[in-house]
Structure formats: C-alpha cells, structure tokens
Design an enzyme around this catalytic site. Structure first.
Site, short mmCIF file in Angstrom:
data_model
loop_
_atom_site.label_atom_id
_atom_site.label_comp_id
_atom_site.label_asym_id
_atom_site.label_seq_id
_atom_site.Cartn_x
_atom_site.Cartn_y
_atom_site.Cartn_z
N GLU A 46 -4.95 5.53 28.72
CA GLU A 46 -5.01 4.24 29.41
C GLU A 46 -4.63 3.05 28.51
O GLU A 46 -3.79 2.24 28.91
CB GLU A 46 -6.39 4.01 30.04
CG GLU A 46 -6.79 5.03 31.10
CD GLU A 46 -7.58 6.19 30.52
OE1 GLU A 46 -7.25 6.63 29.40
OE2 GLU A 46 -8.53 6.66 31.17
N CYS A 69 -12.87 6.96 30.71
CA CYS A 69 -14.15 7.10 30.00
C CYS A 69 -14.95 5.79 30.07
O CYS A 69 -14.39 4.71 30.25
CB CYS A 69 -13.93 7.54 28.56
SG CYS A 69 -13.11 6.33 27.53
N CYS A 78 -12.31 3.19 28.24
CA CYS A 78 -11.05 2.92 28.94
C CYS A 78 -11.31 2.19 30.25
O CYS A 78 -10.48 1.39 30.69
CB CYS A 78 -10.31 4.22 29.21
SG CYS A 78 -9.71 4.95 27.68
N ALA A 156 3.57 49.06 20.12
CA ALA A 156 4.18 49.45 18.83
C ALA A 156 4.45 50.95 18.88
O ALA A 156 3.87 51.68 19.70
CB ALA A 156 3.22 49.14 17.68
N THR A 190 -3.86 43.29 13.55
CA THR A 190 -2.52 42.69 13.65
C THR A 190 -2.20 41.90 12.39
O THR A 190 -1.08 41.96 11.88
CB THR A 190 -2.46 41.78 14.90
OG1 THR A 190 -2.74 42.59 16.03
CG2 THR A 190 -1.11 41.12 15.06
N1 LIG Z 1 3.81 43.95 20.79
C1 LIG Z 1 2.93 43.01 20.63
O1 LIG Z 1 2.97 42.01 21.31
C2 LIG Z 1 1.83 43.13 19.60
C3 LIG Z 1 0.94 42.07 19.47
C4 LIG Z 1 -0.11 42.22 18.56
C5 LIG Z 1 -0.25 43.38 17.83
N2 LIG Z 1 0.65 44.37 17.97
C6 LIG Z 1 0.49 45.62 17.19
O2 LIG Z 1 -0.83 46.10 17.39
C7 LIG Z 1 -1.30 46.72 16.20
C8 LIG Z 1 -2.67 46.12 15.83
O3 LIG Z 1 -3.57 46.28 16.91
P1 LIG Z 1 -5.05 46.84 16.71
O4 LIG Z 1 -5.59 47.13 18.06
O5 LIG Z 1 -5.01 47.90 15.70
O6 LIG Z 1 -5.78 45.63 15.99
P2 LIG Z 1 -6.29 44.17 16.44
O7 LIG Z 1 -6.80 44.17 17.81
O8 LIG Z 1 -5.27 43.18 16.05
O9 LIG Z 1 -7.50 44.02 15.42
C9 LIG Z 1 -8.59 44.90 15.47
C10 LIG Z 1 -9.50 44.57 14.31
O10 LIG Z 1 -10.07 43.29 14.50
C11 LIG Z 1 -11.38 43.27 13.98
N3 LIG Z 1 -12.34 42.95 15.02
C12 LIG Z 1 -13.44 42.19 14.83
N4 LIG Z 1 -14.13 42.05 15.94
C13 LIG Z 1 -13.46 42.70 16.90
C14 LIG Z 1 -13.72 42.90 18.27
N5 LIG Z 1 -14.76 42.37 18.91
N6 LIG Z 1 -12.86 43.66 18.95
C15 LIG Z 1 -11.80 44.18 18.35
N7 LIG Z 1 -11.50 44.01 17.05
C16 LIG Z 1 -12.34 43.27 16.32
C17 LIG Z 1 -11.61 44.65 13.38
O11 LIG Z 1 -11.20 44.56 12.03
P3 LIG Z 1 -12.26 44.20 10.87
O12 LIG Z 1 -12.83 45.48 10.43
O13 LIG Z 1 -11.47 43.49 9.82
O14 LIG Z 1 -13.29 43.32 11.50
C18 LIG Z 1 -10.64 45.51 14.16
O15 LIG Z 1 -10.27 46.65 13.45
C19 LIG Z 1 -0.25 46.47 15.15
O16 LIG Z 1 0.52 47.64 15.01
C20 LIG Z 1 0.59 45.36 15.72
O17 LIG Z 1 1.93 45.46 15.30
C21 LIG Z 1 1.69 44.28 18.85
#
Ligand SMILES: NC(=O)c1ccc[n+]([C@@H]2O[C@H](COP(=O)([O-])OP(=O)(O)OC[C@H]3O[C@@H](n4cnc5c(N)ncnc54)[C@H](OP(=O)(O)O)[C@@H]3O)[C@@H](O)[C@H]2O)c1
Length: 357
Positions: A46, A69, A78, A156, A190
């Site tokens: 505003e 606000c 505002c 992946a 990731t």
């Molecule tokens: N194509 C795409 O768009 C895309 C996008 C993203 C990822 N990716 C691929 O996906 C793979 C990674 O995926 P991911 O499933 O293994 O890992 P993620 O979901 O990225 O991470 C999982 C990790 O996050 C932590 N975490 C903490 N709290 C959590 C919770 N409540 N729920 C889940 N995780 C939690 C844990 O690690 P800590 O032990 O450190 O806490 C767990 O091992 C990679 O290969 C990546 O290249 C692809």
C-alpha cells in the site's frame, strides 16, 4: 482486483513471513499507483502504491489483495496510510487472519469514513495466500512435493544415476517453481547422492530461496556445494537432538542455520519438522525428494500439492522408486490427490495434484 492479485504474486517466495500482497490505486478509471510487498516483507504494497499515486490518491479507490494492516510493526499501519492519503474506497478480497489485524484494518478504514468492499475474488486470494494462511492457522508452511520420474515411476537407476530423467524445459520450469517458494527442501539421501546446489539458476533471481536439508545426524558432505555456499545463500539443516556436536559447530561455522527437531521412529518427525519451519517464518516449501522424505511427508498427510514431471523413459523395477515405503496395507488408506493441471512441457508431461479435504 485481478491485477492487484497478480501484483501480489510477484512477491511469492520473497516476502516471508509476511504475505505477498498487491495494491492498485484507481482514480476516474485510470491506474495512478501500483505496488507489491517488497523482498523481505517490507515496505508493504500500500505505501508503495500511495507514493506512486501522490496527490491523485485523494478520492481514489484502492484495490488491495488482503486486508490492510492495522498494527504498528516495523512500519506504521497501512490502513492509516490509506486514510491519510484520502483514499475514498478500499476493495479487498479477504480479512487478514493475522491476530494483529483480523478485521481491525477494515474497522479502522470504516471508522474514518472510507467505504470498504470485501469478498471480491476471495477464492483466488485464498489460493494465492494459502501458505501464509496455513502458517497462521496450523503453524506450518504449505508443502509442494515435486517428483520428476520415469514413465514407470523411478527417480534414479539402481546405481543412483538420476541426471537427467526429464528434459531442459521441465528443469527450467523447476527453477521458476523454486523461485516462487520460500524454501527448497531435500532429504539427506539426496544431499549425499547428488551434491545439489538447490539454487534458482538462469532466471536472474535474487534473493534465493532458503535451502533445507533434513538430516538426523548431519552426516552430510562438508565439502559439497551446500557447504561451500552456505555463507552466501541460506542453508538450514533440520537435525535431531543427538547430532554430533562437532558436526553441528562445523555446519554453523560454514554459515548454516541449525533447527533441532523431535524424532519419530528414528527419523526427524515430519510434523515437528514443518512446525519448526513455520516457527522460523516460512510460508511455503518446495520439497524435491528424495523418495524417503517424500514418503514420510505423504504418510503424515503433510503434502498440500504434488507436482509430477513424467518423462517417456523406462527404467524398470531395479531403479529407485519415486517414493520410499509408506507401510500401507489398504488402498483406502493411501493419500489421494485431485488433478488440477496437466500439460506437455518439452518432451515431458507436467501434472499438478492438490490434497483433498
Ligand atoms: N529424479 C528426481 O527428481 C530426484 C529427486 C530427488 C532425489 N532423487 C534421487 O533419490 C535418491 C535419494 O533418495 P532417498 O530416498 O535415498 O533419500 P532422501 O529422501 O533424499 O533422504 C533420506 C534421508 O533423509 C534423512 N531423514 C531424516 N528424517 C527423515 C524422515 N522423516 N523421512 C525420511 N528421511 C529422513 C535420513 O538421513 P539421515 O540419517 O542423515 O537423517 C534419510 O536416510 C538419490 O539417488 C537421488 O538422486 C531423484
């Protein structure tokens, strides 16, 4: 009002914790002033529109995409600025749910003799400001989950190769989507596998969204892209209370903000995670996976919108599924979403789905 709403949308991702509001001042059928909430949330829409209108604001109508606000925060109210400028009528879609405002802005205007019309394009305003309202009403930011997957729902290959499943047009659109959110979030898996930058690139955007990694023990590369750039572009790490103190201080020294969160079944509790992010001021989060974090958020019913990019590539059952285990036995218990958009983006399909209920 449609124009005021579109001005407000210009601030998406940049005004948190404040709402991204637009304001248009119209006199004798001519637009004499325009404004939208500046990056960082101030100045509000505003005063900027009033400044552009100058003396022409006297007797004019102000279209504002949210109730002005009424409180003295870091800037004067505002509603008072509109009154002082001689605005004759204010048109707004909705009351601001912020307890410091909630009807007081409209009341202040009416008490000063300004005509107030409400309810115009209220549904659109509610959608545009959904994250801001959700933070006020439920204490958490709105969550958009993005999944870029093969035709058969893999993110992946078995060896972890994921760059790139979708084409350049889809990836460019993802950058634009990141820019419209307060933060981009990934799981630690990731961050470890892809060493992502999670920035908005190729669009000339500043400021950048906050980058969030969810990791219980901070088992994350200290020399990766996020670590190297944490001092320039915000990195927040959501961790458990049992994280190694040495790693906590190493990340803090690199410039990361550390948010301790409660655990649930050995992982960061997704509800506690989002409450912590809401407490820190975020109104919208763009979660880019991976599968484990996505499944955890979906299982807790904490995803408001799912955006899928599906490529015409087949990876097969040995590839990594888009979602981790959700522990579902019955289809009736599976989270279900409603389709709101589907279109081709380059060689891929974009589909957007909204949570039901
Ligand atoms: N194509 C795409 O768009 C895309 C996008 C993203 C990822 N990716 C691929 O996906 C793979 C990674 O995926 P991911 O499933 O293994 O890992 P993620 O979901 O990225 O991470 C999982 C990790 O996050 C932590 N975490 C903490 N709290 C959590 C919770 N409540 N729920 C889940 N995780 C939690 C844990 O690690 P800590 O032990 O450190 O806490 C767990 O091992 C990679 O290969 C990546 O290249 C692809």
């Amino acid at each position: 009002m449609a124009l005021a709403l579109s001005l407000g949308r210009r601030g998406h991702g940049r005004t948190w914790p404040n709402p991204a509001v637009g304001c248009l001042i119209v006199k004798d059928g001519r637009i004499v002033g325009r404004g939208w909430t500046a990056a960082g949330g101030r100045p509000h829409a505003e005063p900027q529109a009033l400044e552009r209108a100058g003396a022409a604001a006297r007797g004019a109508t102000a279209y504002v995409s949210l109730e002005p606000c009424a409180h003295h925060g870091k800037t004067p109210p505002c509603a008072g600025a509109l009154i002082a400028a001689g605005i004759a009528r204010v048109v707004a879609p909705l009351q601001d749910d912020d307890p410091r405002v909630s009807g007081r802005g409209f009341a202040m205007l009416r008490a000063a003799g300004v005509a107030v019309t409400t309810g115009v394009l209220a549904d659109q305003a509610e959608r545009d400001l959904a994250g801001f309202f959700l933070r006020i009403r439920a204490g958490r930011p709105r969550v958009t989950l993005k999944l870029a997957s093969s035709f058969d729902g893999r993110i992946a290959t078995a060896t972890g190769e994921s760059q790139w499943i979708t084409g350049p047009e889809a990836r460019r659109l993802v950058h634009a989507m990141r820019a419209r959110h307060d933060a981009v979030m990934v799981g630690a898996g990731t961050a470890r596998a892809d060493d992502p930058a999670l920035t908005v690139r190729g669009l000339g955007i500043t400021p950048q969204p906050v980058r969030i990694v969810v990791s219980r023990r901070l088992d994350l590369p200290l020399t990766g892209q996020l670590a190297r750039t944490a001092g320039e572009t915000p990195v927040w790490i959501c961790h458990g209370a049992d994280a190694d103190p040495g790693l906590l201080s190493a990340w803090s020294d690199l410039g990361a903000r550390l948010l301790p969160c409660a655990l649930q079944a050995g992982r960061i509790d997704p509800a506690a995670l989002l409450q912590a992010l809401g407490q820190a001021g975020l109104t919208s989060v763009f979660c880019e996976g991976g599968g484990a974090l996505a499944a955890s958020l979906l299982g807790a019913d904490l995803v408001d919108e799912v955006i899928g990019f599906t490529a015409g590539v087949m990876i097969g059952a040995e590839g990594q599924p888009a979602l981790g285990a959700m522990g579902l036995a019955r289809l009736a218990d599976a989270p279900r979403f409603r389709l709101i958009e589907a279109r081709a983006i380059g060689a891929d399909i974009l589909h957007r789905w909204q949570a039901q209920g």
